[in-house]
Design a protein around this motif. Structure first.
Motif, PDB file in Angstrom:
ATOM      1  N   LEU A 137       0.805  -1.218   0.000  1.00 59.24           N
ATOM      2  CA  LEU A 137       0.000   0.000   0.000  1.00 59.24           C
ATOM      3  C   LEU A 137       0.842   1.273   0.000  1.00 59.24           C
ATOM      4  N   GLY A 138       2.156   1.144  -0.033  1.00 55.97           N
ATOM      5  CA  GLY A 138       3.009   2.320  -0.075  1.00 55.97           C
ATOM      6  C   GLY A 138       2.952   3.145   1.194  1.00 55.97           C
ATOM      7  N   LEU A 139       2.834   2.488   2.336  1.00 57.11           N
ATOM      8  CA  LEU A 139       2.749   3.189   3.620  1.00 57.11           C
ATOM      9  C   LEU A 139       4.137   3.327   4.228  1.00 57.11           C
ATOM     10  N   SER A 140       4.225   4.136   5.262  1.00 57.47           N
ATOM     11  CA  SER A 140       5.460   4.219   6.027  1.00 57.47           C
ATOM     12  C   SER A 140       5.376   3.213   7.170  1.00 57.47           C
ATOM     13  N   PRO A 141       6.523   2.738   7.671  1.00 57.10           N
ATOM     14  CA  PRO A 141       6.502   1.717   8.735  1.00 57.10           C
ATOM     15  C   PRO A 141       5.756   2.145   9.988  1.00 57.10           C
ATOM     16  N   SER A 142       5.594   3.443  10.209  1.00 55.50           N
ATOM     17  CA  SER A 142       4.905   3.913  11.409  1.00 55.50           C
ATOM     18  C   SER A 142       3.401   4.050  11.216  1.00 55.50           C
ATOM     19  N   ASP A 143       2.938   3.861   9.979  1.00 57.75           N
ATOM     20  CA  ASP A 143       1.511   4.041   9.687  1.00 57.75           C
ATOM     21  C   ASP A 143       0.682   2.878  10.230  1.00 57.75           C
ATOM     22  N   LYS A 144      -0.574   3.182  10.535  1.00 54.11           N
ATOM     23  CA  LYS A 144      -1.546   2.146  10.843  1.00 54.11           C
ATOM     24  C   LYS A 144      -2.407   1.882   9.609  1.00 54.11           C
ATOM     25  N   ALA A 145      -2.944   0.678   9.545  1.00 50.78           N
ATOM     26  CA  ALA A 145      -3.822   0.302   8.440  1.00 50.78           C
ATOM     27  C   ALA A 145      -5.096  -0.288   8.997  1.00 50.78           C
ATOM     28  N   ALA A 146      -6.196  -0.029   8.309  1.00 53.09           N
ATOM     29  CA  ALA A 146      -7.449  -0.692   8.659  1.00 53.09           C
ATOM     30  C   ALA A 146      -7.357  -2.155   8.244  1.00 53.09           C
ATOM     31  N   ARG A 147      -7.805  -3.040   9.113  1.00 56.07           N
ATOM     32  CA  ARG A 147      -7.766  -4.470   8.826  1.00 56.07           C
ATOM     33  C   ARG A 147      -9.112  -5.091   9.148  1.00 56.07           C
ATOM     34  N   ILE A 148      -9.586  -5.952   8.222  1.00 56.28           N
ATOM     35  CA  ILE A 148     -10.841  -6.672   8.422  1.00 56.28           C
ATOM     36  C   ILE A 148     -10.615  -8.129   8.027  1.00 56.28           C
ATOM     37  N   ASP A 149     -10.733  -9.040   8.977  1.00 58.41           N
ATOM     38  CA  ASP A 149     -10.656 -10.483   8.712  1.00 58.41           C
ATOM     39  C   ASP A 149     -12.069 -11.039   8.730  1.00 58.41           C
ATOM     40  N   ARG A 150     -12.443 -11.746   7.647  1.00 55.17           N
ATOM     41  CA  ARG A 150     -13.810 -12.251   7.555  1.00 55.17           C
ATOM     42  C   ARG A 150     -13.852 -13.682   7.048  1.00 55.17           C
ATOM     43  N   LEU A 151     -14.816 -14.442   7.575  1.00 55.70           N
ATOM     44  CA  LEU A 151     -15.167 -15.751   7.048  1.00 55.70           C
ATOM     45  C   LEU A 151     -16.355 -15.535   6.119  1.00 55.70           C
ATOM     46  N   ARG A 152     -16.174 -15.836   4.836  1.00 56.63           N
ATOM     47  CA  ARG A 152     -17.224 -15.589   3.845  1.00 56.63           C
ATOM     48  C   ARG A 152     -17.970 -16.886   3.567  1.00 56.63           C
ATOM     49  N   SER A 153     -19.283 -16.841   3.613  1.00 54.39           N
ATOM     50  CA  SER A 153     -20.119 -18.019   3.402  1.00 54.39           C
ATOM     51  C   SER A 153     -21.214 -17.702   2.401  1.00 54.39           C
ATOM     52  N   ALA A 154     -21.751 -18.741   1.776  1.00 53.47           N
ATOM     53  CA  ALA A 154     -22.900 -18.607   0.878  1.00 53.47           C
ATOM     54  C   ALA A 154     -23.656 -19.925   0.892  1.00 53.47           C
ATOM     55  N   GLY A 155     -24.979 -19.829   0.869  1.00 53.74           N
ATOM     56  CA  GLY A 155     -25.784 -21.031   0.918  1.00 53.74           C
ATOM     57  C   GLY A 155     -25.567 -21.836   2.183  1.00 53.74           C
ATOM     58  N   GLY A 156     -25.110 -21.177   3.248  1.00 54.56           N
ATOM     59  CA  GLY A 156     -24.881 -21.846   4.514  1.00 54.56           C
ATOM     60  C   GLY A 156     -23.551 -22.564   4.621  1.00 54.56           C
ATOM     61  N   ALA A 157     -22.706 -22.483   3.576  1.00 56.26           N
ATOM     62  CA  ALA A 157     -21.418 -23.187   3.585  1.00 56.26           C
ATOM     63  C   ALA A 157     -20.266 -22.188   3.626  1.00 56.26           C
ATOM     64  N   PRO A 158     -19.250 -22.428   4.472  1.00 48.99           N
ATOM     65  CA  PRO A 158     -18.088 -21.547   4.476  1.00 48.99           C
ATOM     66  C   PRO A 158     -17.303 -21.713   3.190  1.00 48.99           C
ATOM     67  N   MET A 159     -16.924 -20.604   2.568  1.00 41.57           N
ATOM     68  CA  MET A 159     -16.275 -20.668   1.257  1.00 41.57           C
ATOM     69  C   MET A 159     -14.893 -20.040   1.228  1.00 41.57           C
ATOM     70  N   ALA A 160     -14.678 -19.007   2.037  1.00 41.81           N
ATOM     71  CA  ALA A 160     -13.402 -18.304   1.934  1.00 41.81           C
ATOM     72  C   ALA A 160     -13.080 -17.585   3.233  1.00 41.81           C
ATOM     73  N   LEU A 161     -11.787 -17.386   3.448  1.00 44.07           N
ATOM     74  CA  LEU A 161     -11.285 -16.533   4.514  1.00 44.07           C
ATOM     75  C   LEU A 161     -10.553 -15.372   3.862  1.00 44.07           C
ATOM     76  N   GLU A 162     -10.921 -14.157   4.215  1.00 43.60           N
ATOM     77  CA  GLU A 162     -10.298 -12.985   3.613  1.00 43.60           C
ATOM     78  C   GLU A 162      -9.801 -12.031   4.692  1.00 43.60           C
ATOM     79  N   ALA A 163      -8.589 -11.544   4.497  1.00 47.23           N
ATOM     80  CA  ALA A 163      -8.029 -10.493   5.345  1.00 47.23           C
ATOM     81  C   ALA A 163      -7.742  -9.298   4.448  1.00 47.23           C
ATOM     82  N   SER A 164      -8.424  -8.181   4.702  1.00 48.86           N
ATOM     83  CA  SER A 164      -8.291  -6.990   3.868  1.00 48.86           C
ATOM     84  C   SER A 164      -7.635  -5.871   4.659  1.00 48.86           C
ATOM     85  N   TYR A 165      -6.743  -5.150   4.001  1.00 44.40           N
ATOM     86  CA  TYR A 165      -6.010  -4.044   4.618  1.00 44.40           C
ATOM     87  C   TYR A 165      -6.167  -2.804   3.751  1.00 44.40           C
ATOM     88  N   LEU A 166      -6.397  -1.657   4.397  1.00 43.95           N
ATOM     89  CA  LEU A 166      -6.545  -0.403   3.675  1.00 43.95           C
ATOM     90  C   LEU A 166      -5.870   0.713   4.459  1.00 43.95           C
TER      91      LEU A 166
END
Length: 253
Positions: free
Chosen positions: A132-161
């Motif tokens: 993301l082109g940040l400096s080492p002292s910067d903080k980033a927003a982070r969201i870790d999610r378990l994604r499901s559809a039709g009642g079944a777990p399908m993916a694990l995603e960790a997003s940073y902004l």
């Protein structure tokens, strides 16, 4: 209804023919394919099945996880494990289309859900700093999610902004891109890298797969029209459900 005799050890265990969980998995899979276990039949609870088969609950859990990974068994939260009424549908997702998981499932007429495992503003890791082109002292927003559809777990995603792009990660419930579009800062292009990895125990439990199961790992960096990178997402996707497809064109001179 299933009967205890199906799972008695004399009917499936043979010394020297592999780990017990694999032998039990193959036995139950054969019972499903032969019709001995019919669509909609419920497997006994884990404790009962362990007693019937004279094995540990851990062994039962690993065998059932293999059946789930093969699409033969579905686990319904609070209800148990059932023989699937139809083969698990494989989902095709284009690698050249920038859409969110939520939008992809909606386009297929499926209801998606997200379980937030972690979110907040955290010090950026070296990988996120680079992406993301940040400096080492910067903080980033982070969201870790378990994604499901039709009642079944399908993916694990960790997003940073970057924190200025998403100062309040609590705003994201289901679709990250919907929040970014509402703020006028959704990515317009992305670069993705796809690799195959084996699941560690914690991630395997969340995806209802056996430890060490192969999944697809996709790392995506999303960019604004200006060229600024504003999203880095690392995801694990079930290879028994997902097919990622890309279109290739012949370059003309």
């Amino acid at each position: 209804m299933t009967t205890p005799q199906i799972f008695a050890p004399e009917g499936w265990f043979r010394p020297g023919r592999g780990p017990r969980y694999q032998q039990l998995y193959r036995h139950i899979a054969a019972a499903i394919q032969s019709g001995l276990l019919a669509a909609g039949d419920q497997l006994p609870p884990e404790r009962d099945l362990a007693e019937m088969a004279d094995i540990s609950r851990v062994t039962v859990r690993k065998a059932v996880a293999e059946l789930v990974a093969e699409g033969l068994i579905e686990q319904r939260q609070g209800a148990g494990s059932f023989v699937r009424t139809a083969p698990a549908e494989r989902l095709e997702q284009s690698l050249s289309s920038l859409v969110s998981f939520t939008e992809n499932m909606q386009a297929r007429g499926m209801t998606s859900s997200s379980q937030v495992l972690r979110r907040g503003l955290f010090p950026a890791t070296p990988q996120v700093v680079m992406a993301l082109g940040l400096s080492p002292s910067d903080k980033a927003a982070r969201i870790d999610r378990l994604r499901s559809a039709g009642g079944a777990p399908m993916a694990l995603e960790a997003s940073y902004l970057p924190a200025d792009i998403l100062p309040d990660p609590d705003l994201v419930e289901t679709s990250l891109y919907a929040v970014l579009r509402a703020n006028g800062c959704a990515p317009t292009r992305a670069i993705q890298r796809v690799t195959a990895v084996n699941l560690e125990a914690r991630d395997a439990d969340l995806l209802h797969l056996p430890t060490g199961a192969a999944v697809l790992k996709i790392e995506r960096t999303g960019y604004l029209t200006s060229g600024r990178p504003i999203e880095f997402t690392s995801g694990l996707y079930r290879s028994d459900i997902y097919d990622f497809v890309s279109e290739l064109r012949l370059d003309t001179v």
